[in-house]
Design a protein around this motif. Structure first.
Motif, mmCIF file in Angstrom:
data_model
loop_
_atom_site.group_PDB
_atom_site.id
_atom_site.type_symbol
_atom_site.label_atom_id
_atom_site.label_comp_id
_atom_site.label_asym_id
_atom_site.label_seq_id
_atom_site.Cartn_x
_atom_site.Cartn_y
_atom_site.Cartn_z
ATOM 1 N N ILE A 83 0.861 -1.175 0.000
ATOM 2 C CA ILE A 83 0.000 0.000 0.000
ATOM 3 C C ILE A 83 0.903 1.233 0.000
ATOM 4 O O ILE A 83 1.853 1.308 0.780
ATOM 5 N N CYS A 84 0.582 2.178 -0.874
ATOM 6 C CA CYS A 84 1.396 3.389 -0.974
ATOM 7 C C CYS A 84 1.387 4.154 0.358
ATOM 8 O O CYS A 84 0.315 4.399 0.929
ATOM 9 N N ALA A 85 2.569 4.509 0.848
ATOM 10 C CA ALA A 85 2.687 5.205 2.121
ATOM 11 C C ALA A 85 2.129 6.624 2.060
ATOM 12 O O ALA A 85 1.852 7.240 3.081
ATOM 13 N N SER A 86 1.927 7.126 0.851
ATOM 14 C CA SER A 86 1.451 8.489 0.694
ATOM 15 C C SER A 86 -0.052 8.560 0.400
ATOM 16 O O SER A 86 -0.817 9.129 1.166
ATOM 17 N N CYS A 87 -0.517 7.924 -0.699
ATOM 18 C CA CYS A 87 -1.926 8.045 -1.067
ATOM 19 C C CYS A 87 -2.771 6.865 -0.580
ATOM 20 O O CYS A 87 -3.989 6.875 -0.725
ATOM 21 N N GLU A 88 -2.103 5.848 -0.029
ATOM 22 C CA GLU A 88 -2.776 4.665 0.519
ATOM 23 C C GLU A 88 -3.535 3.836 -0.507
ATOM 24 O O GLU A 88 -4.400 3.035 -0.157
ATOM 25 N N MET A 104 6.098 3.598 -2.075
ATOM 26 C CA MET A 104 5.175 4.560 -2.666
ATOM 27 C C MET A 104 4.918 4.209 -4.123
ATOM 28 O O MET A 104 5.742 3.590 -4.780
ATOM 29 N N CYS A 105 3.750 4.601 -4.614
ATOM 30 C CA CYS A 105 3.451 4.382 -6.018
ATOM 31 C C CYS A 105 4.205 5.410 -6.858
ATOM 32 O O CYS A 105 4.683 6.425 -6.327
ATOM 33 N N VAL A 106 4.283 5.131 -8.159
ATOM 34 C CA VAL A 106 5.043 6.007 -9.052
ATOM 35 C C VAL A 106 4.502 7.436 -9.023
ATOM 36 O O VAL A 106 5.259 8.398 -8.995
ATOM 37 N N LYS A 107 3.171 7.547 -9.002
ATOM 38 C CA LYS A 107 2.540 8.866 -9.021
ATOM 39 C C LYS A 107 2.997 9.725 -7.836
ATOM 40 O O LYS A 107 3.361 10.879 -7.983
ATOM 41 N N CYS A 108 2.984 9.143 -6.641
ATOM 42 C CA CYS A 108 3.361 9.901 -5.446
ATOM 43 C C CYS A 108 4.841 10.252 -5.444
ATOM 44 O O CYS A 108 5.226 11.330 -5.003
ATOM 45 N N ILE A 109 5.681 9.361 -5.964
ATOM 46 C CA ILE A 109 7.115 9.664 -6.025
ATOM 47 C C ILE A 109 7.355 10.826 -6.972
ATOM 48 O O ILE A 109 8.129 11.741 -6.676
HETATM 49 ZN ZN LIG Z 1 0.645 6.840 -3.955
#
Ligand SMILES: [Zn+2]
Length: 112
Positions: A83-88, A104-109
């Motif tokens: 699970i992405c640590a930023s957007c979950e 994190m997912c690519v989008k959040c990075i």
């Molecule tokens: Zn994310």
């Protein structure tokens, strides 16, 4: 992520950990003190120093990755794993296969 994907990922991480350990062992053997000038000649000595710093960099990055992968392996059964640590949102399995230690997912990075 389903059990099958998790097992695939676990096998992949285990394999990478083994490879990294092997790399670290091999590089460690090549990192030896550089002999003084008169023993091997100046140019060779420069080459030896360069090779040594490359090896040391490899050693450092391999150790960092190894500890990340080991902690990933320890948390793979946690509910929040993948699970992405930023957007979950769930991190795509394709990304986890390539970089299992990603948090994190690519989008959040990209948005950071
Ligand atoms: Zn994310």
């Amino acid at each position: 992520m389903n059990e099958k994907q998790k097992n695939t990922l676990r096998a992949l991480i285990t394999k990478e950990i083994d490879e990294l350990k092997l790399t670290i062992k091999r590089v460690k053997e090549t990192v030896q003190p550089v002999a003084p000038d008169d023993a091997i000649g100046r140019l060779t000595r420069m080459e030896a120093i360069n090779a040594k710093s490359v090896s040391e960099a490899t050693l450092r990055s391999s150790r960092t990755r190894l500890s990340k992968l080991e902690s990933t392996l320890n948390t793979i059964d946690d509910p929040e794993f993948g699970i992405c640590a930023s957007c979950e949102e769930p991190i795509p399995i394709g990304r986890l296969m390539v970089i299992p230690e990603s948090r994190m997912c690519v989008k959040c990075i990209e948005n950071r």
